[in-house]
Design a protein around this motif. Structure first.
Motif, short mmCIF file in Angstrom:
data_model
loop_
_atom_site.label_atom_id
_atom_site.label_comp_id
_atom_site.label_asym_id
_atom_site.label_seq_id
_atom_site.Cartn_x
_atom_site.Cartn_y
_atom_site.Cartn_z
N LYS A 105 -16.93 18.39 -10.75
CA LYS A 105 -16.00 17.82 -11.72
C LYS A 105 -14.57 18.03 -11.26
O LYS A 105 -14.22 19.08 -10.71
N THR A 106 -13.75 17.03 -11.49
CA THR A 106 -12.33 17.13 -11.19
C THR A 106 -11.61 17.68 -12.40
O THR A 106 -11.58 17.04 -13.46
N GLU A 107 -11.05 18.87 -12.27
CA GLU A 107 -10.34 19.49 -13.39
C GLU A 107 -8.89 19.02 -13.38
O GLU A 107 -8.23 18.97 -12.35
N SER A 108 -8.38 18.67 -14.56
CA SER A 108 -7.01 18.18 -14.67
C SER A 108 -6.46 18.53 -16.04
O SER A 108 -7.20 18.58 -17.03
N LEU A 123 4.95 10.80 -18.95
CA LEU A 123 4.61 10.06 -20.16
C LEU A 123 3.44 10.69 -20.93
O LEU A 123 3.04 10.18 -21.98
N GLY A 124 2.89 11.79 -20.41
CA GLY A 124 1.77 12.43 -21.06
C GLY A 124 0.51 11.59 -21.01
O GLY A 124 -0.29 11.59 -21.95
N GLY A 125 0.33 10.86 -19.92
CA GLY A 125 -0.79 9.93 -19.81
C GLY A 125 -1.77 10.30 -18.72
O GLY A 125 -1.68 11.34 -18.07
N ALA A 126 -2.74 9.40 -18.52
CA ALA A 126 -3.76 9.57 -17.49
C ALA A 126 -3.53 8.56 -16.38
O ALA A 126 -2.83 7.55 -16.57
N VAL A 127 -4.16 8.80 -15.24
CA VAL A 127 -4.02 7.90 -14.09
C VAL A 127 -5.34 7.16 -13.88
O VAL A 127 -6.41 7.77 -13.87
N GLY A 128 -5.23 5.83 -13.72
CA GLY A 128 -6.39 5.00 -13.45
C GLY A 128 -6.21 4.26 -12.15
O GLY A 128 -5.17 4.39 -11.48
N ALA A 129 -7.21 3.46 -11.79
CA ALA A 129 -7.15 2.73 -10.52
C ALA A 129 -8.05 1.51 -10.58
O ALA A 129 -8.98 1.45 -11.39
N SER A 130 -7.76 0.56 -9.71
CA SER A 130 -8.65 -0.58 -9.56
C SER A 130 -9.77 -0.20 -8.59
O SER A 130 -9.68 0.81 -7.87
N ARG A 131 -10.82 -1.01 -8.54
CA ARG A 131 -11.91 -0.71 -7.63
C ARG A 131 -11.44 -0.78 -6.18
O ARG A 131 -11.89 0.00 -5.34
N ALA A 132 -10.52 -1.71 -5.90
CA ALA A 132 -10.02 -1.84 -4.52
C ALA A 132 -9.36 -0.55 -4.06
O ALA A 132 -9.52 -0.13 -2.92
N ALA A 133 -8.60 0.09 -4.95
CA ALA A 133 -7.93 1.34 -4.60
C ALA A 133 -8.94 2.45 -4.38
O ALA A 133 -8.80 3.28 -3.48
N VAL A 134 -9.98 2.48 -5.21
CA VAL A 134 -11.03 3.50 -5.07
C VAL A 134 -11.79 3.28 -3.76
O VAL A 134 -12.03 4.23 -3.00
N ASP A 135 -12.16 2.05 -3.48
CA ASP A 135 -12.91 1.74 -2.25
C ASP A 135 -12.10 2.05 -1.00
O ASP A 135 -12.65 2.36 0.06
N ALA A 136 -10.76 1.97 -1.13
CA ALA A 136 -9.89 2.25 0.02
C ALA A 136 -9.67 3.75 0.22
O ALA A 136 -8.99 4.16 1.16
N GLY A 137 -10.23 4.56 -0.68
CA GLY A 137 -10.13 6.00 -0.54
C GLY A 137 -8.83 6.60 -1.05
O GLY A 137 -8.53 7.76 -0.76
N MET A 138 -8.07 5.84 -1.82
CA MET A 138 -6.79 6.36 -2.34
C MET A 138 -6.98 7.35 -3.48
O MET A 138 -6.11 8.17 -3.75
N CYS A 139 -8.10 7.25 -4.17
CA CYS A 139 -8.33 8.10 -5.34
C CYS A 139 -9.83 8.19 -5.59
O CYS A 139 -10.60 7.35 -5.12
N PRO A 140 -10.27 9.20 -6.35
CA PRO A 140 -11.71 9.35 -6.64
C PRO A 140 -12.23 8.27 -7.58
O PRO A 140 -11.47 7.68 -8.35
N ASN A 141 -13.54 8.03 -7.54
CA ASN A 141 -14.10 6.93 -8.33
C ASN A 141 -14.12 7.19 -9.83
O ASN A 141 -14.33 6.27 -10.61
N ASP A 142 -13.91 8.45 -10.27
CA ASP A 142 -13.87 8.69 -11.71
C ASP A 142 -12.57 8.18 -12.33
O ASP A 142 -12.39 8.23 -13.54
N MET A 143 -11.65 7.67 -11.50
CA MET A 143 -10.41 7.08 -11.99
C MET A 143 -10.51 5.57 -12.13
O MET A 143 -9.58 4.92 -12.62
N GLN A 144 -11.63 5.00 -11.72
CA GLN A 144 -11.75 3.54 -11.72
C GLN A 144 -11.83 2.97 -13.12
O GLN A 144 -12.60 3.40 -13.95
N VAL A 145 -11.02 1.95 -13.37
CA VAL A 145 -11.02 1.22 -14.63
C VAL A 145 -11.60 -0.17 -14.36
O VAL A 145 -11.20 -0.83 -13.40
#
Length: 322
Positions: free
Chosen positions: A207-210, A244-266
């Motif tokens: 699990k990614t702790e944040s 802003l007290g928010g969360a970070v998300g990503a597109s599938r393209a960003a996840v597939d490119a290895g920029m961020c973990p897949n639990d951030m995919q929206v």
């Protein structure tokens, strides 16, 4: 036989069995809240609840929270030493459904619910109704199809209970009513034996702790796409999200490119979110991504392509190079 099945469908006891996953915080998460809201506001009473939790992970506290909700008659705590597996839990629920005979069984459209509901429905010999966004009546429901581009109204015609999952974004904004204190029980000996099923084994989890809020429960979501080009550039979104007290998300393209973990995919194959503010940075707006965020209250898009599909649903748009 057909007449018998129809008779069973109409004489089944009215009542709703809710299955709530304990996230370890002792409080209702987005999926659990949506489950209880749907049962309390839209489905038959009384409500019986099963709280599935790891031992020592706040299951009792969560059970007390559920027990205090209006319409809840009984809460059963199902605890396990490791993580929850769908095979033994679906067998436990099958046993409880046989004893309680509810007309509906409902859980959230989370990874937990999507894993559990089809197995339970198979054991009960009925078809599950998934991703429900609206309850028309006790047998009729609305759910999205074609990546959210159309809504389908479906009617349950089986003889078994209605096994359904509900979207947190559709029911999470409604307020839960509290009154009284329902009875809280542990699993019976028969169900405890079923929890020991050896069909599958819990090995572990990573699990990614944040300190940031959970992606599917955040009021503000900052998402990035392929245009950010690197993991280092993605850190700029993290800084903005923290301010802003928010969360970070990503597109599938960003996840597939290895920029961020897949639990951030929206998106359709990731998380479905509906925050008060959704900022899409460098995301073109593929239909699969829109399916996961188009219900956001306010959408801000930044993209250098003025014809990007994301601008068609954005409330505010900025055409420019990142």
């Amino acid at each position: 036989p057909l007449l018998s099945n129809l008779t069973d469908a109409w004489t089944r006891a009215l009542g709703t069995l809710c299955v709530v996953e304990g996230s370890g915080a002792g409080e209702l998460d987005a999926a659990a809240k949506a489950t209880m809201v749907c049962a309390q506001k839209h489905l038959p009473k009384p409500i019986w609840a099963v709280v599935a939790s790891r031992s020592g992970a706040g299951g009792e506290d969560l059970a007390k929270s559920v027990a205090g909700l209006e319409g809840v008659e009984k809460v059963v705590v199902a605890e396990t030493e490791g993580g929850f597996l769908a095979e033994p839990l679906s067998a436990v629920l099958h046993s409880l459904v046989g004893k309680q005979d509810p007309s509906h069984v409902v859980t959230g459209s989370s990874t937990f619910g999507k894993n559990l509901a089809p197995r339970l429905a198979a054991l009960l010999d009925c078809a599950p109704v998934t991703d429900v966004t609206e309850v028309v009546d006790e047998k009729t429901f609305v759910r999205p199809i074609y990546a959210g581009n159309a809504l389908s109204t479906v009617k349950f015609v089986g003889s078994g209970p209605v096994v359904m999952t509900v979207r947190a974004t559709a029911f999470g904004s409604e307020k839960l009513e509290s009154s009284g204190e329902a009875e809280i029980e542990q699993l019976g000996e028969e169900e405890k034996a079923l929890m020991g099923s050896n069909l599958s084994e819990w090995v572990g989890e990573e699990k990614t702790e944040s300190e940031r809020p959970l992606l599917d429960a955040a009021r503000v979501v900052i998402s990035g796409g392929r245009a950010l080009k690197s993991e280092e550039n993605f850190k700029m979104l993290e800084e903005l999200a923290d301010q802003l007290g928010g969360a970070v998300g990503a597109s599938r393209a960003a996840v597939d490119a290895g920029m961020c973990p897949n639990d951030m995919q929206v998106g359709q194959t990731g998380k479905v979110v509906a925050p008060e503010l959704y900022v899409a940075i460098g995301i073109s707006g593929a239909v699969q991504h829109l399916a996961g965020m188009k219900d956001s209250k306010t959408i801000v898009a930044i993209n250098k392509d003025a014809e990007a599909p994301i601008f068609k649903i954005a409330d505010y748009g900025l055409v420019g190079d990142l």
